[in-house]
Design an enzyme around this catalytic site. Sequence first.
Site, PDB file in Angstrom:
ATOM      1  N   LYS A 197       0.721  -1.138  -0.003  1.00  0.00           N
ATOM      2  CA  LYS A 197      -0.179   0.025   0.005  1.00  0.00           C
ATOM      3  C   LYS A 197       0.988   1.244   0.104  1.00  0.00           C
ATOM      4  O   LYS A 197       1.826   1.233   0.318  1.00  0.00           O
ATOM      5  CB  LYS A 197      -0.919  -0.056   1.272  1.00  0.00           C
ATOM      6  CG  LYS A 197      -1.982  -1.199   1.283  1.00  0.00           C
ATOM      7  CD  LYS A 197      -2.705  -1.150   0.196  1.00  0.00           C
ATOM      8  CE  LYS A 197      -3.545  -2.442  -0.144  1.00  0.00           C
ATOM      9  NZ  LYS A 197      -4.444  -3.124   0.927  1.00  0.00           N
TER      10      LYS A 197
HETATM   11  C1  LIG Z   1      -5.620  -4.362   1.095  1.00  0.00           C
HETATM   12  C2  LIG Z   1      -6.963  -3.836   1.466  1.00  0.00           C
HETATM   13  C3  LIG Z   1      -7.523  -4.125   2.573  1.00  0.00           C
HETATM   14  C4  LIG Z   1      -7.094  -4.947   3.563  1.00  0.00           C
HETATM   15  O1  LIG Z   1      -5.896  -4.898   4.090  1.00  0.00           O
HETATM   16  P1  LIG Z   1      -4.981  -6.101   4.489  1.00  0.00           P
HETATM   17  O2  LIG Z   1      -4.039  -5.255   5.239  1.00  0.00           O
HETATM   18  O3  LIG Z   1      -4.542  -6.522   3.385  1.00  0.00           O
HETATM   19  O4  LIG Z   1      -5.573  -6.969   5.558  1.00  0.00           O
HETATM   20  C5  LIG Z   1      -8.827  -3.705   2.554  1.00  0.00           C
HETATM   21  N1  LIG Z   1      -9.513  -3.022   1.616  1.00  0.00           N
HETATM   22  C6  LIG Z   1      -8.924  -2.606   0.638  1.00  0.00           C
HETATM   23  C7  LIG Z   1      -9.812  -1.674  -0.511  1.00  0.00           C
HETATM   24  C8  LIG Z   1      -7.520  -2.901   0.567  1.00  0.00           C
HETATM   25  O5  LIG Z   1      -6.950  -2.646  -0.682  1.00  0.00           O
END
Ligand SMILES: *Cc1c(COP(=O)(O)O)cnc(C)c1O
Length: 440
Positions: A197
């Site tokens: 991210k």
């Molecule tokens: C990555 C993501 C999540 C989940 O996060 P994790 O850290 O992978 O559990 C939730 N919502 C969106 C839109 C995402 O892209």
Amino acid sequence: MSKLALFGGPRAVSSDYREIFAWPIVNAEMESAVLEVLRNGNMSGSNLTRQFERAFADWHGRTYGLGCNNGTASLHCAMFGLKIGPGDEIICPSITYWASCLPVYSLGGTVVFADIDPKTLCLDPDDIEARISKHTKAILVVHYCGRPADMDRITAVARKHKLAVIEDVSHAHGALYKGRLVGTFGAAAGFSLMSGKSFAIGEAGIMLTDSQEVYERAAAFGFYERSGELTLPELKAGAGLPWGGYKYRMHQMSSAVGLVQLKKYPAEMAEIDRAMNYFFDRLEGTPGIRSFRPKGEPGSTMGGWYNPMVGYVPEELGGLSVTRFCQSLLAEGFKTSPGCNSALHLHPLFNTVDVYGHGRPTRIANSDRDLRQPPGTLPVSEGLQSRVFKAPWFKRFDTKAIDEIVTAIKKSAENYRELLADDPGNPEIMGGAGLTQLVR
Ligand SMILES: *Cc1c(COP(=O)(O)O)cnc(C)c1O
């Protein structure tokens, strides 16, 4: 000879630009912060997590931060914090990562999908009201690929129908909507902070809220080590064990990295923003090509531009498929891929799968009606895959690299007629993220 590399012309992208896409950017301060956690035997403690929570919440001007082991957990906590339970419905876009909505199943709740606005890729405010029922509890807003959702209108719908807003900010850390940080609009917000991210600190997540009740309920749900802090009588009465049966504590190596990342993120965001805007400015006016950025919306920004996409309008290029267009881009040396995730509502898990043995699909296990949404019900979400391709996610401002990729795209668009002959069309399934089986 053709100008297109696909037919033997010169490639537009001459170099391997790995460096400008490298992410996350790790500095010496991060490295020593991690080593300190390791050497102190402090991986499962909470002191650094507390500091990180405070700093992250302060950045957003919010009262409470709850550090979680991932973003999925932060959203689960937000839902439980807001008392979403058996038979309750949340409204969520169908174009998102599954974690925006799937945690609701284990609370006995369910999801109703709304369509997206093709200009923002976020919830279409005009499509929310028709999805509201007497069971609706919350609107789950995703600021998709860094693009702030239309919070003025979504907030107005929520207020009118007395619904909570939960923001999923996993794509949009630091993005502004009309001058205000996303993640500050909802009753609660969940953020993924995993390493892909834009605010990348490992496997981690955080929930933000201003409500003591939401914070304490979330703490009671998955943080047994915080039970001594609970003050609400109904929570204290059952304190000591985690109500959800979950353990969601954040790893302190991530907290340590997060404390450093908070210092350098604004500068990184600024450089990404400069590079991405330069890229889309150069593409402005190219037939068939669009951006989803909030241009002309004062005060709105894309944060760290997570997973950016280029809008593709086949009608302006003689109906050329995005798959064929991307074959040309790849030949030019620009590593991209056509399409995006499929719409969630078409997956068997939202149609037929009985996860918990209710004897009926989990989606409707606690519902008084069949709220499943068959193919054709969310046309923008179902058609988006053929109207986007992966943009380069520049982390560094390097005009030579950006210009070369711009040339690859412009050249392919200008010479689209040459590509029409061998157009294979788009495959039925174009995205990843587990959406490989669809109900048709
Ligand atoms: C990555 C993501 C999540 C989940 O996060 P994790 O850290 O992978 O559990 C939730 N919502 C969106 C839109 C995402 O892209």
